[in-house]
Structures are given as C-alpha cells and as structure tokens.
Design an enzyme around this catalytic site. Sequence first.
Site, PDB file in Angstrom:
ATOM      1  N   GLU A   8       0.820  -1.211   0.000  1.00 30.61           N
ATOM      2  CA  GLU A   8       0.000   0.000   0.000  1.00 30.61           C
ATOM      3  C   GLU A   8       0.849   1.254   0.000  1.00 30.61           C
ATOM      4  O   GLU A   8       1.904   1.313   0.637  1.00 30.61           O
ATOM      5  CB  GLU A   8      -0.939  -0.003   1.204  1.00 30.61           C
ATOM      6  N   CYS A  27       3.732   8.396   0.967  1.00 26.53           N
ATOM      7  CA  CYS A  27       4.049   7.500   2.071  1.00 26.53           C
ATOM      8  C   CYS A  27       4.127   6.088   1.482  1.00 26.53           C
ATOM      9  O   CYS A  27       3.143   5.584   0.948  1.00 26.53           O
ATOM     10  CB  CYS A  27       2.933   7.608   3.112  1.00 26.53           C
ATOM     11  N   CYS A  49       3.657  -6.458   8.551  1.00 24.59           N
ATOM     12  CA  CYS A  49       4.709  -6.016   9.474  1.00 24.59           C
ATOM     13  C   CYS A  49       4.816  -7.029  10.617  1.00 24.59           C
ATOM     14  O   CYS A  49       3.801  -7.500  11.118  1.00 24.59           O
ATOM     15  CB  CYS A  49       4.368  -4.638  10.026  1.00 24.59           C
ATOM     16  N   CYS A  74       2.619  -3.687  16.986  1.00 25.70           N
ATOM     17  CA  CYS A  74       2.198  -2.503  17.759  1.00 25.70           C
ATOM     18  C   CYS A  74       0.677  -2.588  17.932  1.00 25.70           C
ATOM     19  O   CYS A  74      -0.044  -2.811  16.954  1.00 25.70           O
ATOM     20  CB  CYS A  74       2.572  -1.215  17.046  1.00 25.70           C
ATOM     21  N   CYS A  95      -1.957  -0.497  15.774  1.00 30.71           N
ATOM     22  CA  CYS A  95      -1.743  -0.433  14.323  1.00 30.71           C
ATOM     23  C   CYS A  95      -2.441  -1.588  13.607  1.00 30.71           C
ATOM     24  O   CYS A  95      -2.262  -2.755  13.951  1.00 30.71           O
ATOM     25  CB  CYS A  95      -0.247  -0.482  14.047  1.00 30.71           C
ATOM     26  N   GLY A 141       5.011  -1.816   7.413  1.00 27.88           N
ATOM     27  CA  GLY A 141       6.336  -2.396   7.643  1.00 27.88           C
ATOM     28  C   GLY A 141       7.242  -1.547   8.500  1.00 27.88           C
ATOM     29  O   GLY A 141       6.977  -0.369   8.732  1.00 27.88           O
ATOM     30  N   GLU A 142       8.284  -2.179   8.990  1.00 24.24           N
ATOM     31  CA  GLU A 142       9.312  -1.496   9.769  1.00 24.24           C
ATOM     32  C   GLU A 142      10.507  -1.278   8.828  1.00 24.24           C
ATOM     33  O   GLU A 142      11.209  -2.246   8.477  1.00 24.24           O
ATOM     34  CB  GLU A 142       9.696  -2.362  10.983  1.00 24.24           C
ATOM     35  N   SER A 198      10.671   6.340   9.292  1.00 26.32           N
ATOM     36  CA  SER A 198      10.113   6.221  10.638  1.00 26.32           C
ATOM     37  C   SER A 198      10.333   4.812  11.175  1.00 26.32           C
ATOM     38  O   SER A 198       9.977   3.829  10.524  1.00 26.32           O
ATOM     39  CB  SER A 198       8.612   6.512  10.571  1.00 26.32           C
ATOM     40  N   SER A 229       8.938   6.307  16.465  1.00 27.32           N
ATOM     41  CA  SER A 229       7.608   6.201  17.044  1.00 27.32           C
ATOM     42  C   SER A 229       7.763   5.814  18.516  1.00 27.32           C
ATOM     43  O   SER A 229       8.311   4.767  18.834  1.00 27.32           O
ATOM     44  CB  SER A 229       6.829   5.137  16.269  1.00 27.32           C
ATOM     45  N   LEU A 230       7.281   6.684  19.393  1.00 24.78           N
ATOM     46  CA  LEU A 230       7.529   6.488  20.824  1.00 24.78           C
ATOM     47  C   LEU A 230       6.290   5.905  21.531  1.00 24.78           C
ATOM     48  O   LEU A 230       6.373   4.899  22.213  1.00 24.78           O
ATOM     49  CB  LEU A 230       7.927   7.835  21.433  1.00 24.78           C
ATOM     50  N   ASN A 282      -5.750   6.950  14.690  1.00 26.17           N
ATOM     51  CA  ASN A 282      -6.713   6.738  13.612  1.00 26.17           C
ATOM     52  C   ASN A 282      -7.457   5.437  13.882  1.00 26.17           C
ATOM     53  O   ASN A 282      -6.875   4.360  13.759  1.00 26.17           O
ATOM     54  CB  ASN A 282      -5.979   6.676  12.273  1.00 26.17           C
ATOM     55  N   CYS A 307      -2.171   7.050   9.194  1.00 28.47           N
ATOM     56  CA  CYS A 307      -1.126   6.315   9.926  1.00 28.47           C
ATOM     57  C   CYS A 307      -1.705   5.119  10.666  1.00 28.47           C
ATOM     58  O   CYS A 307      -2.701   5.243  11.380  1.00 28.47           O
ATOM     59  CB  CYS A 307      -0.511   7.218  10.990  1.00 28.47           C
TER      60      CYS A 307
HETATM   61  S1  SF4 Z   1       3.166   0.924  13.705  1.00 28.70           S
HETATM   62 FE1  SF4 Z   1       4.698   0.506  12.111  1.00 28.70          FE
HETATM   63  S2  SF4 Z   1       6.149  -0.865  13.138  1.00 28.70           S
HETATM   64 FE2  SF4 Z   1       4.301  -0.918  14.399  1.00 28.70          FE
HETATM   65  S3  SF4 Z   1       3.100  -2.673  13.590  1.00 28.70           S
HETATM   66 FE3  SF4 Z   1       2.420  -0.825  12.478  1.00 28.70          FE
HETATM   67  S4  SF4 Z   1       3.633  -0.807  10.591  1.00 28.70           S
HETATM   68 FE4  SF4 Z   1       4.675  -2.168  12.053  1.00 28.70          FE
END
Ligand code: SF4
Length: 364
Positions: free
Chosen positions: A93, A106, A113, A117, A120, A166-167, A198, A221-222, A301, A344
């Site tokens: 995406e 983006c 991923c 998190c 997410c 993804g990371e 990020s 990302s904290l 979101n 996001c």
């Molecule tokens: S916030 Fe980023 S690192 Fe965390 S699960 Fe979602 S895509 Fe992966």
Amino acid sequence: MNQVTHLVGLTQAELTALVEELGEPAYRGRQIFAALHARRLRSFDEMTDLPKEFRARLSESSSASTLTVEARYISEDGTRRYLMKTHDNLPVETVFIPEERRDTICFSSQSGCPLQCSFCLTAKLGLLRTLTAGEMVEQIIIALNDAYGVGAKTPHGTNLVAMGAGEPFLAFEPLMKALKVMSDLKGLHIVPNRVTVSTAGIVPRIRELATVEDRPHLAISLAAPTDELRNELMPINRKWPLNELLAACKEFERSLKPSERFTFEYVMLDGVNDREEHARQLANLLNRHGLRVKVNLIPHNPADPLPYHPSPPERVESFKRILESKGINAFVRRPRGRDIYAACGQLAARRPANPQGSALHQLA
Ligand code: SF4
C-alpha cells in the site's frame, strides 16, 4: 518471476553493467534508466527508442515493473491510497498526500509487518515479506504517474516518508538501495534530504544510520513515556527499552548538523497515554537524555478491531502545552485520508465497503 531482474531496483551503473553483459553498448543502460525513472515508463513496449529485438531479449531475463494496482481510493481531503499486489500476490500500500506547496508519498517497506504494535492495523497482517528496492521505487513511480500523468513533471517537490506498512529498519538494505536509486539526477531525483524514515526503534539501525553520510531524516515512534506502557503498546520495547533507545537517539543526534532535528512520533490514544502525567513523564524523559528533538502528536486513527479511540482535541492541546512548558517543541499532526483507511497505522489492505465522501476507483 524467479531469476527475472527487476530493473527499477538497479542503479544506473548496475543497469549499464547489465546491458554490457548482454553485448549492448553502455549508453543503452543510461537510456533504460531514463525510461524507467525520468519518463516513468512501466513496460519495455513503451520504450520505442530501444531496438525491438533488444526489448524482446530484455524481457526474457528482466522486468520493467512487477507491481499491479488493484484499487485506488480517493479521500474527501484529496489523499489517494493505492492497493497494489506484488508478483507473488502480496498486498502493498502507498498513500499520496497532496499539500499546498509539496506532495508527500508514504510508501511501504514490507508487506504486512512483524512488529505487533497494538494500535496499528497493519500489525494484524503479520509479516508477509520484506519488499525489494525495486518494489519501493515502483510505488513512487505509480503514485506520481497517477497524480500527474506518465512521466509528466511534478509541479513542486515530492517528499517521501517510509511510514507505510512495515518497519523500514528491518528492510534496511533494500531501503537504502531504493533511496540511492531515487536520488539519481537522471531519474526521479528525490534526494535523501527529502525523505523521512520512521522506525519503531530498531536500535542497531539507528546507530548505523548515524554513520551514513547522505541519509534520510529520522522519525521514531515512541507512543509511551515509560517502559511499562511502551511494552504494552509496542512490544519491540522489550528488546530495546527506552533507555537504550534514547541512548542510540543521542548518538544519532551527535551526528546531526546544528540546525538539524529528528522527530519523535507520539500516537495519542484516548485514556491510555494522553494524561497530563504522561506529558510530564515524556518531557522529563527527553530532557534527561538531553535531546533537542521535536515531538509530533498524532491523534490515533481508529479502525475495527483496534481497541483504541483518538484523544479528544482539547486533551491533545493540553498535552502539547505541557511539553512546550518544559522546553520541548511539539506539533499536532492533522490526520489525512482516514475515511479510506489511508491514515497512519491504518494500512491493512482494506477495501472500504462504502467509503463516505470518497470515490472508489478500481483500476485494471
Ligand atoms: S506501527 Fe509501524 S512498526 Fe508498528 S506494527 Fe504498524 S507498521 Fe509495524
């Protein structure tokens, strides 16, 4: 697709070497590079300045494009989300965000991923596969062609953010290669200074990035000011807890020019991490590590089945004021494309059933 070279992921020098191996002069490599990246062509058939016989030979062992666009969703705020498929049928995406003086794309570094998190939606997919450099570059080509027409000049600069699915630091090598390919003056010419990567906090890669000369901006990302809460929201914190993460950030900061900053992203979850006490803890944490950063506050979101809600605007504002009163630069990020699952943390190959106020376009 086995053994087929995806030419979009090659630098100009690599492309030149490849055509020479095929017995062609070096200038053909430069021609193909310009066709792929400056003219943004996605098939050999369109490269009519190459001899037909050579195009036929090229297509036996290589490919000009591998992603297919399955759908495009347009938000009421103009944001566009593309749902693509890789050659092995995995979702990718990309989000195009038009702004007054610049556009931002983006892009995704992985399909799905692995980092779980809890706020997410992408995490729900798990890791399907890390994308190649060519698949990252191709996302940008597709978005630019759709927004402006094939090969058409873009009216103002394009900024990139590696904040899609993804990371990115688990895709470090293909990511850095993609950035190198895209920075070429004869191609897309998007230099690393226009790119922000990020990360959820892959500490060794933050340290590695500090040693890279020509590098993208960094965002971290904290999501929480304490290990206890961050362990819950971002399980990667169990591997690299806050003290280790911030020590690596300090090392990264030392490698910056005096005018440069990096960013912390803080997703704001109603009743979870948005209390006044959290703002004070966050400011104290950053000040204790002596970091001259800025903090982007991002209202969450929402998306089913995530159990969170966005913090109300007044709470976001009071959080921001507390940070500022303690000398931390804080900004509130406006969500874009929420109605089409483009914001996001919402990228999970979703098809909005009835996107309110948005247009759904199915592309061939
Ligand atoms: S916030 Fe980023 S690192 Fe965390 S699960 Fe979602 S895509 Fe992966």
